[in-house]
Design an enzyme around this catalytic site. Structure first.
Site, mmCIF file in Angstrom:
data_model
loop_
_atom_site.group_PDB
_atom_site.id
_atom_site.type_symbol
_atom_site.label_atom_id
_atom_site.label_comp_id
_atom_site.label_asym_id
_atom_site.label_seq_id
_atom_site.Cartn_x
_atom_site.Cartn_y
_atom_site.Cartn_z
ATOM 1 N N CYS A 69 56.770 -33.882 -35.548
ATOM 2 C CA CYS A 69 56.914 -35.359 -35.676
ATOM 3 C C CYS A 69 58.120 -35.932 -36.458
ATOM 4 C CB CYS A 69 55.668 -35.822 -35.833
ATOM 5 S SG CYS A 69 55.872 -37.756 -35.881
ATOM 6 N N CYS A 78 49.299 -39.145 -40.706
ATOM 7 C CA CYS A 78 49.217 -37.866 -40.730
ATOM 8 C C CYS A 78 49.492 -37.571 -42.331
ATOM 9 C CB CYS A 78 49.777 -36.889 -39.793
ATOM 10 S SG CYS A 78 49.265 -37.104 -38.005
ATOM 11 N N GLU A 330 20.604 -47.735 -35.332
ATOM 12 C CA GLU A 330 22.002 -48.377 -35.340
ATOM 13 C C GLU A 330 22.039 -49.881 -35.745
ATOM 14 O OE1 GLU A 330 25.146 -46.741 -35.089
ATOM 15 O OE2 GLU A 330 25.597 -49.202 -35.183
ATOM 16 N N CYS A 405 31.539 -37.549 -42.588
ATOM 17 C CA CYS A 405 32.862 -37.541 -42.126
ATOM 18 C C CYS A 405 33.461 -37.705 -43.601
ATOM 19 C CB CYS A 405 33.620 -38.805 -41.210
ATOM 20 S SG CYS A 405 32.867 -40.294 -41.709
HETATM 21 N N1 SAH Z 1 26.225 -40.713 -34.544
HETATM 22 C C1 SAH Z 1 27.250 -41.561 -33.706
HETATM 23 C C2 SAH Z 1 27.943 -42.472 -34.675
HETATM 24 C C3 SAH Z 1 28.389 -42.176 -36.038
HETATM 25 S S1 SAH Z 1 29.320 -43.133 -37.014
HETATM 26 C C4 SAH Z 1 28.230 -40.701 -33.082
HETATM 27 O O1 SAH Z 1 28.308 -39.269 -33.488
HETATM 28 O O2 SAH Z 1 29.089 -41.187 -32.306
HETATM 29 C C5 SAH Z 1 28.241 -44.259 -37.945
HETATM 30 C C6 SAH Z 1 27.496 -45.209 -37.300
HETATM 31 O O3 SAH Z 1 26.345 -45.758 -38.205
HETATM 32 C C7 SAH Z 1 28.268 -46.179 -36.868
HETATM 33 O O4 SAH Z 1 27.968 -46.550 -35.341
HETATM 34 C C8 SAH Z 1 27.921 -47.561 -37.712
HETATM 35 O O5 SAH Z 1 27.804 -48.740 -36.954
HETATM 36 C C9 SAH Z 1 26.421 -47.322 -38.194
HETATM 37 N N2 SAH Z 1 25.780 -47.724 -39.305
HETATM 38 C C10 SAH Z 1 26.511 -48.079 -40.635
HETATM 39 N N3 SAH Z 1 25.765 -48.421 -41.433
HETATM 40 C C11 SAH Z 1 24.459 -48.337 -41.033
HETATM 41 C C12 SAH Z 1 23.177 -48.602 -41.395
HETATM 42 N N4 SAH Z 1 22.784 -49.144 -42.893
HETATM 43 N N5 SAH Z 1 22.151 -48.417 -40.573
HETATM 44 C C13 SAH Z 1 22.360 -48.092 -39.413
HETATM 45 N N6 SAH Z 1 23.457 -47.662 -38.799
HETATM 46 C C14 SAH Z 1 24.566 -47.726 -39.542
#
Ligand code: SAH
Length: 448
Positions: A69, A78, A330, A405
Site C-alpha cells: 500500500c 496499519c 450484553e 482484543c
Molecule cells: N461476543 C460478541 C461481542 C464482543 S464485543 C462477538 O464476538 O461478536 C464486546 C461487547 O461487549 C460489545 O457488544 C459491547 O457492547 C459489550 N459490552 C461492553 N461493556 C459491557 C458491559 N459492562 N456489560 C455487558 N456488555 C458490555
C-alpha cells in the site's frame, strides 16, 4: 532543526515501533525493525524517553518488505505492513507472552503460535470513514495520528474491495449532487462519515450516511444512482449527528431503503447486523476464533453456558446446539434486539438474551442461586471488571473461556482469575493483519 542520531534497533514495542537506546535513554521509532541500523531524527524528547523518525536506513532487516500500500507510511491505519507476514505473526505471539509476564506476572505460560490468515488482505467487513473537502475536492480517508488532517486514501488493502468501490462512487456522486462534506471548524456542511458493512456470505451491503441534519436534497435520486452502480447495496440508512463531537454516530437513525440491516453467516448460524451492533470485522478469521474458543470448552449437553458481552449473540447461538441452555448478557440495547432476532430466525429454543451490565447480571443471578458450568467472556478493549471477576471466583464455573482484543487487560484479568483457575491454552488469532492488534483466546479450568 531536530537532532539527528545513528541508532540500532533492538526490539519492537507492543504498538509496532522500533525500540532503540541512545545515551542510555530509550527511544521509539516508527517503522524501524529489530537489528536495523538507521539515521533517525529525534522529533520529541522527554526526560526518560524520545521519539524518532527514520531519515535513512543504513542496514535494513531481512524481515523488511516493501509494503503493497502506498499510503502505508502516512495513513496510520496499519502499522506492520513493512514487516513480513510470518514475522507479524511472531510479533503478536510475543506481544501476548510479554503482557502475560509483565502485567499478569504469569510466567511459564505457553502461548501457541498465532493463527494466521491465508490471504491477509481485504478482510475488513466494516469501514467507517470521514468525508472532507480538501483543496475543493471531496476526499475520504483516515485522520493523521493525533490530528484533524485527513489522509486521502484511494485504495485500501485491508478493506473489502466492494466497499472501496462504493466509497469512490459516493465521493463522485456527492460532487455531482453538490452536497458539502461537514467542516468541523466552521460546523457547516452535511456529510460527516460514511459507514459501510459488507456481508461475507451474502451479496449484501449496508451503507449508512452520517449527516449533521436530515436535509439531503434529492436523497432518493442519490441513492438510486449509487445502487445502480453497486448492485449489492441492499439497504441504506441515515444517522443524524448534529453535535460538535469526535463521536461518529448520533442518536437518530432512519432507514431510507431496504431492511436497515444485513445478514451474514458464521459456522452455519445466520446473523442480523444493524449499523450500531458490534460484529467482528474479519469474517474469515472469526470462524477460526469461535471454533478455537468453543473447542477449549469441551461442551456437553449438560452444560449451562453464559455468553457474557454477547453482542448480537454470535458465540452463544453457535454454542447452543452443543449445550443444555445459553444465556447471553450484553449492554447495548440494539445488539440485544439483534441477538433475540437471530435466535428466532435460526429457530433456536434453548437460548435467551438480556440487556445489562455483565458484572451486575451474574452477581444478581448468583444471588438467586443461578450458576453456569461454562462462562465465555468477550469484553471490549478495557477488559472485564472486578464485579464480574469476583463473582466468577465465587460461583466457580468449571470452565471460563476468555476472548480478548487487548492482551494488556487480558493479562490483568487473568492474574485475578488465576487465583482459582489454571490457564490451559492461550491462542493468539490474527484477526487484524498488518495492524499491531491481536485477538487472544484463553481456556481456563477450575483448579481441583
Ligand atoms: N461476543 C460478541 C461481542 C464482543 S464485543 C462477538 O464476538 O461478536 C464486546 C461487547 O461487549 C460489545 O457488544 C459491547 O457492547 C459489550 N459490552 C461492553 N461493556 C459491557 C458491559 N459492562 N456489560 C455487558 N456488555 C458490555
Amino acid at each position: 532543526m531536530n537532532k539527528e542520531i545513528t541508532v540500532t534497533c533492538f526490539d519492537i514495542n507492543n504498538e509496532g515501533k522500533g525500540v532503540v537506546k541512545f545515551d542510555s535513554k530509550i527511544g521509539f521509532v516508527d517503522y524501524l525493525l529489530p537489528e536495523e541500523e538507521a539515521i533517525i531524527e529525534v522529533i520529541y524528547e522527554k526526560k526518560d524517553y524520545f521519539l524518532g523518525k527514520i531519515k535513512k536506513i543504513i542496514k535494513p532487516s531481512k524481515d523488511r518488505i516493501e509494503p503493497p500500500c502506498h499510503h502505508f507510511f502516512e495513513c496510520g491505519g496499519c502499522s506492520l505492513m513493512h514487516l513480513s507476514y510470518d514475522k507479524q505473526l511472531k510479533f503478536k505471539q510475543k506481544k501476548v507472552k510479554d503482557c502475560l509476564e509483565r502485567i499478569g506476572g504469569l510466567k511459564d505460560i505457553k502461548v501457541e503460535e498465532t493463527v494466521p490468515m491465508d490471504h491477509p488482505f481485504n478482510y475488513r467487513n466494516k469501514i467507517q470513514v470521514p468525508i472532507k473537502s480538501k483543496n475543493k475536492e471531496i476526499v475520504s480517508g483516515f485522520y493523521k495520528e493525533k490530528s484533524h488532517d485527513i489522509v486521502k486514501i484511494d485504495k485500501c488493502y485491508i478493506e473489502d474491495k466492494r466497499a472501496s468501490k462504493i466509497l469512490e462512487d459516493i465521493r463522485t456522486l456527492l460532487k455531482k449532487y453538490k452536497i458539502n462534506p461537514y467542516d468541523e471548524d466552521r460546523h457547516t456542511g452535511l456529510v460527516r462519515h460514511v459507514l459501510i458493512r459488507t456481508s461475507h456470505i451474502n451479496d449484501e451491503i449496508m451503507v449508512t450516511l452520517v449527516l449533521t441534519e436530515f436535509l439531503f436534497p434529492k436523497l432518493k435520486d442519490f441513492i438510486k444512482d449509487l445502487r445502480a452502480l453497486n448492485k449489492d447495496i441492499k439497504t441504506v440508512t441515515i444517522n443524524i449527528n448534529p453535535r460538535k463531537t469526535n463521536v461518529i454516530l448520533g442518536q437518530q437513525d432512519r432507514i431510507i431503503t431496504g431492511k436497515g440491516y444485513i445478514e451474514d453467516d458464521i459456522l452455519g448460524v445466520k446473523f442480523r447486523i444493524s449499523p450500531k451492533s458490534f460484529y467482528q470485522v474479519n469474517p474469515i478469521q472469526v470462524e477460526k476464533l469461535y471454533s478455537i474458543a468453543l473447542n477449549n470448552a469441551f461442551l456437553s449437553k449438560d452444560d449451562t453456558f453464559l455468553d457474557a458481552y454477547s453482542g448480537i449473540g454470535t458465540i452463544g447461538l453457535i454454542a447452543s446446539k452443543n449445550v443444555k441452555f445459553v444465556t447471553g448478557i450484553e449492554i447495548e440495547p440494539s445488539a440485544v434486539k439483534d441477538a433475540i432476532n437471530n435466535q428466532r430466525e435460526n429457530k433456536i429454543d434453548n437460548a435467551e438474551f438480556y440487556q445489562g451490565d455483565a458484572g451486575e447480571f451474574i452477581l444478581e443471578q448468583a444471588k438467586h442461586g443461578i450458576n453456569y458450568s461454562v462462562v465465555c467472556m468477550d469484553p471490549p478493549r478495557k477488559g472485564s471488571d472486578e464485579k464480574f471477576l469476583k463473582t466468577i471466583l465465587k460461583t466457580k464455573p468449571n470452565k471460563v473461556i476468555y476472548i480478548s482484543c487487548d492482551p494488556a487487560t487480558l493479562a490483568r484479568d487473568l492474574k485475578y482469575l488465576s487465583q482459582d483457575y489454571s490457564i490451559n491454552k492461550v491462542t493468539p488469532v490474527d484477526m487484524f493483519p498488518h495492524t499491531f492488534h491481536v485477538e487472544t483466546v484463553v481456556g481456563l479450568y477450575l483448579k481441583k
